[in-house]
Write an enzyme that holds these catalytic residues in place. Structure first.
Site, PDB file in Angstrom:
ATOM      1  N   LYS A   1      22.247  49.605  10.000  1.00 41.16           N
ATOM      2  CA  LYS A   1      21.021  49.053  10.601  1.00 41.16           C
ATOM      3  C   LYS A   1      19.931  48.835   9.553  1.00 41.16           C
ATOM      4  O   LYS A   1      19.826  49.573   8.589  1.00 41.16           O
ATOM      5  CB  LYS A   1      20.506  50.000  11.682  1.00 41.16           C
ATOM      6  CG  LYS A   1      21.449  50.114  12.874  1.00 41.16           C
ATOM      7  CD  LYS A   1      20.843  50.974  13.970  1.00 41.16           C
ATOM      8  CE  LYS A   1      21.735  51.028  15.200  1.00 41.16           C
ATOM      9  NZ  LYS A   1      23.004  51.737  14.957  1.00 41.16           N
TER      10      LYS A   1
ATOM     11  N   ASP B   1      29.658  37.454  -0.595  1.00 39.31           N
ATOM     12  CA  ASP B   1      29.249  37.141   0.781  1.00 39.31           C
ATOM     13  C   ASP B   1      27.952  36.344   0.775  1.00 39.31           C
ATOM     14  O   ASP B   1      27.053  36.599   1.568  1.00 39.31           O
ATOM     15  CB  ASP B   1      29.087  38.435   1.585  1.00 39.31           C
ATOM     16  CG  ASP B   1      28.987  38.174   3.090  1.00 39.31           C
ATOM     17  OD1 ASP B   1      29.479  37.120   3.545  1.00 39.31           O
ATOM     18  OD2 ASP B   1      28.419  39.006   3.812  1.00 39.31           O
TER      19      ASP B   1
ATOM     20  N   VAL C   1      15.414  44.973  12.422  1.00 44.93           N
ATOM     21  CA  VAL C   1      15.460  43.540  12.089  1.00 44.93           C
ATOM     22  C   VAL C   1      16.880  43.031  11.874  1.00 44.93           C
ATOM     23  O   VAL C   1      17.086  41.851  11.669  1.00 44.93           O
ATOM     24  CB  VAL C   1      14.591  43.200  10.847  1.00 44.93           C
ATOM     25  CG1 VAL C   1      13.125  43.302  11.191  1.00 44.93           C
ATOM     26  CG2 VAL C   1      14.924  44.087   9.651  1.00 44.93           C
ATOM     27  N   GLY C   2      17.863  43.914  11.945  1.00 51.86           N
ATOM     28  CA  GLY C   2      19.224  43.402  11.815  1.00 51.86           C
ATOM     29  C   GLY C   2      20.232  44.484  11.526  1.00 51.86           C
ATOM     30  O   GLY C   2      19.906  45.666  11.399  1.00 51.86           O
ATOM     31  N   GLU C   3      21.489  44.027  11.454  1.00 51.11           N
ATOM     32  CA  GLU C   3      22.582  44.902  11.048  1.00 51.11           C
ATOM     33  C   GLU C   3      23.137  44.292   9.782  1.00 51.11           C
ATOM     34  O   GLU C   3      23.657  43.182   9.805  1.00 51.11           O
ATOM     35  CB  GLU C   3      23.680  44.919  12.125  1.00 51.11           C
ATOM     36  CG  GLU C   3      23.242  45.520  13.431  1.00 51.11           C
ATOM     37  CD  GLU C   3      23.747  46.942  13.635  1.00 51.11           C
ATOM     38  OE1 GLU C   3      24.531  47.423  12.807  1.00 51.11           O
ATOM     39  OE2 GLU C   3      23.340  47.559  14.628  1.00 51.11           O
TER      40      GLU C   3
ATOM     41  N   TYR D   1      25.476  47.300   5.334  1.00 49.94           N
ATOM     42  CA  TYR D   1      25.284  48.741   5.195  1.00 49.94           C
ATOM     43  C   TYR D   1      25.165  49.459   6.512  1.00 49.94           C
ATOM     44  O   TYR D   1      25.387  50.638   6.614  1.00 49.94           O
ATOM     45  CB  TYR D   1      23.965  49.011   4.459  1.00 49.94           C
ATOM     46  CG  TYR D   1      23.988  48.572   3.055  1.00 49.94           C
ATOM     47  CD1 TYR D   1      24.664  49.320   2.110  1.00 49.94           C
ATOM     48  CD2 TYR D   1      23.346  47.414   2.661  1.00 49.94           C
ATOM     49  CE1 TYR D   1      24.691  48.918   0.801  1.00 49.94           C
ATOM     50  CE2 TYR D   1      23.369  47.012   1.351  1.00 49.94           C
ATOM     51  CZ  TYR D   1      24.044  47.770   0.427  1.00 49.94           C
ATOM     52  OH  TYR D   1      24.077  47.378  -0.866  1.00 49.94           O
TER      53      TYR D   1
END
Length: 305
Positions: free
Chosen positions: A17, A138, A10-12, A15
């Site tokens: 993957k 962030d 579902v994303g990078e 951390y």
């Protein structure tokens, strides 16, 4: 990792993957974050342990994504074990939510009560992090996960978080997506505080109202031009020491504009809170804790939080 069945990537994240996965024994859907922090001969590096203990402490808040467990896995590739962090899974985020209101078959503003509720929850989560001595650094709509059914917002991806209990530590610059970056970070200040997160909170607030970024720069220089054009170029009177920051003298001297047209649907209380989150001097910027008591939230039923 036999306990989990990976369903999809579902994303990078910061951390590494991130996978949507199923915990086989319970049927619970979780988010697996494969960390880039490989263990050394001694076991888990102290930095990873610190990060994990920080996440466990922070995830006691309803408004921070919950860390459910930490799994050590033997990695066949290079023989070094990996660390997986197992988080609760939420299927959407604030960016997708805002985008769905801006484009698609039914463009419409976010309901004012929804904005109020999400902002209150964001301030609750940020206040919790700050109370435990952690800057997120962030914050952006992509990092704010939503449980749409319950109307709950949770802060995620604390991968850049650092304990700030060491005063005035010199932090690295490479953080925060540009549109939400605080002016002191953009101007190269290496000493910053919880106020950097509140600047991001203000930008996210404005984006919920506008359905587009308040300061959409694609470089640090462009980003500062956007900020200075609206808020005026800061002076040493407004922000002591600003003229000694990097590249200060290359910026045009602009007068502050009225911010109201940038967020036309926001009432006086909302505009006042937004202005307080975007103050130039970090020492003057409203704190997350103080924001929770701002009159903008007076019409919100706080008993639900």
């Amino acid at each position: 990792m036999e306990k989990y069945e990976k369903l999809e990537k579902v994303g990078e994240g910061t951390y590494g993957k991130v996978y949507k996965a199923l915990e086989k024994s319970t049927g619970q859907v979780v988010a697996l974050k494969k960390t880039r922090l490989e263990m050394d001969e001694e076991g888990v590096p102290p930095t990873a342990l610190r990060e994990v203990s920080l996440l466990q402490m922070l995830s006691q808040s309803l408004y921070v994504v919950r860390l459910l467990s930490v799994e050590h896995v033997d990695c066949a590739k290079n023989g070094k074990p990996l660390l997986y962090l197992v988080f609760e899974y939420l299927d959407t985020d604030l960016k997708k939510f805002i985008d769905s209101h801006r484009k698609g078959p039914n463009p419409r503003p976010l309901p004012p009560q929804q904005i109020q509720s999400f902002l209150f929850q964001l301030c609750k989560g940020v206040s919790h992090c700050h109370a435990h001595g952690v800057l997120h650094r962030d914050l952006k709509p992509q990092n704010l996960l939503l449980d749409k059914d319950k109307g709950v917002l949770k802060i995620a991806d604390l991968g850049l978080a650092r304990a700030f209990t060491v005063p005035l530590k010199s932090y690295t610059h490479e953080i925060v997506t540009l549109s939400y970056r605080a002016p002191e970070v953009l101007l190269g200040s290496s000493h910053y505080s919880t106020a950097v997160d509140m600047s991001s909170v203000g930008c996210i607030f404005a984006e919920m109202v506008r359905r587009q970024a308040l300061f959409p720069g694609d470089s640090e220089f462009q980003q500062l031009l956007h900020i200075f054009r609206l808020l005026g170029t800061p002076s040493d009177e407004q922000w002591p020491g600003v003229s000694s920051l990097r590249d200060w003298h290359v910026y045009p001297q602009w007068e502050p504009q009225n911010s109201a047209p940038a967020v036309p649907s926001l009432g006086p209380d909302g505009l006042d809170l937004l202005t307080k989150t975007l103050k130039y001097d970090p020492a003057d910027r409203i704190s997350a804790k103080a924001a929770l008591d701002h009159p903008y939230f007076d019409t919100l039923d706080k008993s639900q939080f």
